[in-house]
Design a protein around this motif. Structure first.
Motif, PDB file in Angstrom:
ATOM      1  N   VAL A 100      48.178  27.162  38.423  1.00 52.39           N
ATOM      2  CA  VAL A 100      49.400  27.947  38.640  1.00 52.39           C
ATOM      3  C   VAL A 100      49.752  27.989  40.117  1.00 52.39           C
ATOM      4  CG1 VAL A 100      50.460  30.228  38.399  1.00 52.39           C
ATOM      5  CG2 VAL A 100      48.950  29.354  36.603  1.00 52.39           C
ATOM      6  N   GLN A 101      48.723  28.137  40.969  1.00 50.24           N
ATOM      7  CA  GLN A 101      48.963  28.179  42.404  1.00 50.24           C
ATOM      8  C   GLN A 101      49.494  26.839  42.906  1.00 50.24           C
ATOM      9  OE1 GLN A 101      48.646  31.012  43.880  1.00 50.24           O
ATOM     10  NE2 GLN A 101      49.092  30.437  45.987  1.00 50.24           N
ATOM     11  N   VAL A 102      48.954  25.733  42.369  1.00 50.30           N
ATOM     12  CA  VAL A 102      49.436  24.393  42.741  1.00 50.30           C
ATOM     13  C   VAL A 102      50.890  24.227  42.320  1.00 50.30           C
ATOM     14  CG1 VAL A 102      49.116  21.920  42.381  1.00 50.30           C
ATOM     15  CG2 VAL A 102      47.120  23.406  42.609  1.00 50.30           C
ATOM     16  N   PHE A 103      51.224  24.697  41.130  1.00 46.78           N
ATOM     17  CA  PHE A 103      52.604  24.621  40.656  1.00 46.78           C
ATOM     18  C   PHE A 103      53.540  25.417  41.557  1.00 46.78           C
ATOM     19  CE2 PHE A 103      56.024  26.598  38.171  1.00 46.78           C
ATOM     20  CZ  PHE A 103      56.701  25.467  37.750  1.00 46.78           C
ATOM     21  N   LYS A 104      53.095  26.593  42.002  1.00 41.82           N
ATOM     22  CA  LYS A 104      53.911  27.417  42.898  1.00 41.82           C
ATOM     23  C   LYS A 104      54.186  26.685  44.217  1.00 41.82           C
ATOM     24  CE  LYS A 104      52.460  31.982  41.197  1.00 41.82           C
ATOM     25  NZ  LYS A 104      51.765  33.249  41.551  1.00 41.82           N
ATOM     26  N   ILE A 105      53.156  26.039  44.753  1.00 38.90           N
ATOM     27  CA  ILE A 105      53.316  25.312  46.015  1.00 38.90           C
ATOM     28  C   ILE A 105      54.324  24.177  45.864  1.00 38.90           C
ATOM     29  CG2 ILE A 105      52.133  23.839  47.707  1.00 38.90           C
ATOM     30  CD1 ILE A 105      49.620  25.488  47.199  1.00 38.90           C
ATOM     31  N   ILE A 106      54.193  23.414  44.756  1.00 43.10           N
ATOM     32  CA  ILE A 106      55.123  22.302  44.510  1.00 43.10           C
ATOM     33  C   ILE A 106      56.543  22.830  44.311  1.00 43.10           C
ATOM     34  CG2 ILE A 106      55.708  20.439  42.924  1.00 43.10           C
ATOM     35  CD1 ILE A 106      52.732  20.113  42.365  1.00 43.10           C
ATOM     36  N   PHE A 107      56.672  23.925  43.571  1.00 43.82           N
ATOM     37  CA  PHE A 107      57.992  24.502  43.287  1.00 43.82           C
ATOM     38  C   PHE A 107      58.677  24.973  44.568  1.00 43.82           C
ATOM     39  CE2 PHE A 107      60.625  28.213  42.049  1.00 43.82           C
ATOM     40  CZ  PHE A 107      61.538  27.549  41.251  1.00 43.82           C
ATOM     41  N   VAL A 108      57.938  25.686  45.424  1.00 44.93           N
ATOM     42  CA  VAL A 108      58.499  26.175  46.686  1.00 44.93           C
ATOM     43  C   VAL A 108      58.848  25.004  47.611  1.00 44.93           C
ATOM     44  CG1 VAL A 108      57.987  27.489  48.783  1.00 44.93           C
ATOM     45  CG2 VAL A 108      57.328  28.403  46.562  1.00 44.93           C
TER      46      VAL A 108
END
Length: 211
Positions: A100-108
């Motif tokens: 989830v944290q990796v997804f947040k980084i990619i999304f931002v």
């Protein structure tokens, strides 16, 4: 050496991030004194322990730190040359490694990239950059431009170089040793956030302080 002649110098930091649930005096800053034995024991004084049911961010007053030191060494003089209040945050490293944290980084990152691109395009559209280039080309060459030429190409390269110089990075490498404007603003923002959190904890009576 008698503790009557010992002065402990403490340089407390404003913001501390710890992975351990236990907060020791050595974690809040730098300490020094002339008696190495006393210094070693003072560093192991436990100031707080984070529990799951409590907020993972706590504010400790330097007065509380001095009180804990004086409980063991009442004759040691403590000189604080650092912050008056310390913001301590317990960090769960495993939580930051989740998908989830990796997804947040990619999304931002995607929002920042496409948002910046849209902002640049909108700005160029507002000032009519194509019309400006067409007029400049006609003034210099004496005829209208038949499409995108050297002006547009040179401007695109200059814009890219300007962004690189502004952020002072090429990939993971820094161009100069000076901090970038973004880094300066981030430090200012971080200091303001820390100050606001400390003042909020003090007003709400949630600061770990002397009674």
């Amino acid at each position: 050496m008698s503790t009557n002649s010992v002065t402990l110098y403490l340089k407390a930091e404003q913001n501390i991030e710890l992975q351990s649930e236990d907060v020791y005096l050595k974690d809040i800053g730098k300490l020094t004194c002339t008696d190495e034995n006393i210094l070693a024991k003072i560093k192991t004084i436990k100031l707080h322990r984070f529990r799951k049911e409590e907020p993972q961010r706590q504010v400790i007053s330097i007065l509380k730190v001095i009180e804990e030191i004086n409980k063991i060494y009442p004759n040691v003089s403590v000189e604080n040359i650092g912050e008056a209040d310390i913001l301590i945050e317990h960090i769960n490293v495993n939580k930051h490694k989740s998908p989830v944290q990796v997804f947040k980084i990619i999304f931002v990152s995607l929002i920042a990239f496409f948002g910046t691109a849209f902002t640049i395009m909108a700005f160029h559209n507002d000032i009519g950059i194509n019309q400006v280039f067409s007029k400049v080309y006609k003034m210099v060459m004496g005829q209208a431009s038949d499409g995108y030429g050297v002006l547009e190409f040179s401007y695109s390269i200059g814009l890219a170089l300007g962004i690189i110089l502004f952020f002072n990075h090429i990939g993971g490498r820094r161009i100069t040793k000076d901090p970038t404007p973004i880094e300066v603003e981030m430090r200012v923002y971080e200091a303001d956030v820390n100050k606001a959190l400390i003042e909020t904890a003090d007003r709400e009576g949630k600061m770990i302080d002397v009674h």
